[in-house]
Design an enzyme around this catalytic site. Structure first.
Site, mmCIF file in Angstrom:
data_model
loop_
_atom_site.group_PDB
_atom_site.id
_atom_site.type_symbol
_atom_site.label_atom_id
_atom_site.label_comp_id
_atom_site.label_asym_id
_atom_site.label_seq_id
_atom_site.Cartn_x
_atom_site.Cartn_y
_atom_site.Cartn_z
ATOM 1 N N LEU A 127 0.821 -1.209 0.000
ATOM 2 C CA LEU A 127 0.000 0.000 0.000
ATOM 3 C C LEU A 127 0.858 1.264 0.000
ATOM 4 C CD1 LEU A 127 -2.682 1.572 0.382
ATOM 5 C CD2 LEU A 127 -2.413 1.201 2.852
ATOM 6 N N GLU A 129 3.597 4.144 -0.346
ATOM 7 C CA GLU A 129 4.560 4.555 -1.360
ATOM 8 C C GLU A 129 5.406 5.707 -0.820
ATOM 9 O OE1 GLU A 129 2.639 5.452 -5.032
ATOM 10 O OE2 GLU A 129 1.677 3.481 -5.207
ATOM 11 N N ILE A 161 7.197 -2.330 3.333
ATOM 12 C CA ILE A 161 6.268 -3.454 3.202
ATOM 13 C C ILE A 161 6.787 -4.655 3.995
ATOM 14 C CG2 ILE A 161 4.969 -4.885 1.609
ATOM 15 C CD1 ILE A 161 4.489 -1.803 1.398
ATOM 16 N N GLU A 370 0.278 1.363 10.238
ATOM 17 C CA GLU A 370 -1.166 1.106 10.071
ATOM 18 C C GLU A 370 -2.002 2.292 10.567
ATOM 19 O OE1 GLU A 370 -2.979 -2.586 10.229
ATOM 20 O OE2 GLU A 370 -1.131 -3.736 10.301
ATOM 21 N N SER A 373 -0.834 8.108 14.832
ATOM 22 C CA SER A 373 -1.709 8.558 15.916
ATOM 23 C C SER A 373 -2.566 9.738 15.475
ATOM 24 C CB SER A 373 -0.875 8.939 17.138
ATOM 25 O OG SER A 373 -0.223 7.798 17.668
#
Length: 388
Positions: A127, A129, A161, A370, A373
């Site tokens: 995902l 980049e 990744i 992911e 914050s």
């Protein structure tokens, strides 16, 4: 309505099994792998034999027939000892296998899931980049149809990744722009790229601050060709797909962060009992006692947060806000507990032979990966009806 928040017997049995594995198998070996920046293949293979990579997937696809709560339990127990092993499991399941399970065709599921669930191969999710991190909508990687051959032609690059370059990596699901709307906005799709596809290049491992026994790399795609059948889900729905995947993944990261926070408590209690100063254990000092009590409070509340979000997911209820809250809070307390555990250990906390030094190095990425914050706060505000 039940107010009993204790784990069901099957979940408690899983927790004890993974706890034993983490202490007996992972703990004695992982420090050496970490210092050598080496991927722990044998530990990962054992995790596969235990069925950990198949925890939340149906048995018909080679899974264990469990749920997302089971995955979180395993991640927390592993991260109490080491985060590199935990993130390998988290990324392999929630980012590698889950997109295939959630959005794949029956043929794709039967082709990939049994090997992913067994740990025979690992999957990765391409995902991020160089210029599209939090702004994933800024994806520049493209996939163009070649109708003469029935193939997608992929060009672009991805960075940071996880699980993308190990000897057992089997596929990377890549997000790419496959077209434009009438208004000129990019249509992002998800496409499965098997490892070893010509033109798909995996760079050398990054030199990282932490997670040093996990695999993280930059990927490049130069006229990479894969069949139309490798499209994952509906064309143009890749953006919506990865939002769902990241919502779920935040619960998993929250469980991992909780494990790290609890591991800091475990190590600090042990050290406070063993370390003597001025003729008595340092744990007799109220200043140390209060610091450890605060650490335990944070870990306990983080556990309640991720389990609540996981339970909502399992029950099919909305969980976006709860997942963001859990990820935001648990990552914050992981950093706080790692800092305090290092302080309690004094000079020894700065030595890599002590687990808390590894935990300190591993904690910061939890506030970034992911969804930073800041992104979590943005999501919570939106769920509360506040829009910029």
């Amino acid at each position: 309505m039940s107010l009993d928040h204790r784990l069901a017997p099957e979940h408690e049995e899983l927790r004890r099994t993974v706890e034993e594995f983490a202490h007996d198998v992972v703990a004695p070996k992982i420090g050496d792998f970490y210092e050598r920046h080496e991927f722990p293949y044998e530990i990962v293979r054992e995790m596969g034999r235990m069925g950990l990579f198949g925890l939340p997937f149906p048995e018909e696809y080679g899974g264990m027939g469990g749920d997302y709560l089971a995955l979180g339990i395993a991640l927390e127990e592993l991260a109490r000892v080491d985060s590199s092993v935990a993130i390998t499991l988290e990324a392999g399941v929630s980012l590698g296998a889950m997109p295939v399970f959630r959005f794949g065709t029956e043929e794709q599921k039967r082709e990939w899931l049994p090997r992913l669930c067994s740990g025979e191969i690992l999957g990765a999710f391409g995902l991020t980049e160089p210029d599209a991190g939090s702004d994933a909508g800024g994806t520049k990687t493209t996939a163009v149809r070649d109708d003469s051959t029935g193939e997608w032609v992929i060009n672009g690059s991805k960075c940071f990744i996880t699980n993308s370059g190990t000897d057992i990596t089997g596929l990377v699901t890549v997000t790419a722009v496959t077209g434009r709307t009438d208004a000129g906005k990019p249509l992002i799709s998800s496409i499965i790229v098997p490892s070893g596809t010509p033109g798909f290049t995996v760079a050398a491992p990054y030199s990282k601050v932490g997670w040093n026994a996990s695999d993280t790399r930059e990927l490049s795609f130069s006229d990479v060709r894969v069949p139309f059948a490798n499209l994952l889900g509906e064309e143009g729905r890749g953006y919506a797909q990865f939002l769902r995947i990241l919502d779920e993944g935040r619960i998993a990261i929250a469980a991992l962060a909780t494990g790290l926070a609890q591991g800091c408590v475990d190590e600090s209690v042990k050290y406070a009992k063993e370390r003597h100063a001025f003729g008595r254990p340092i744990g007799d000092n109220q200043a140390i006692q209060f610091k450890i009590a605060d650490m335990e409070m944070r870990a306990h509340m983080a556990r309640i947060g991720w389990r609540d979000a996981a339970s909502r997911l399992v029950l099919g209820e909305p969980f976006k806000k709860e997942a963001a809250l859990a990820k935001l809070y648990s990552s914050t307390v992981a950093v706080d507990n790692a800092r305090d555990a290092t302080q309690i250990h004094g000079g020894y906390g700065f030595m890599n032979e002590y687990p808390v030094a590894r935990m300190w190095r591993d904690s910061k990425i939890l506030e970034i990966g992911e969804g930073t914050s800041e992104v979590q706060r943005m999501l919570v505000a939106r769920e509360l009806g506040l829009h910029s």
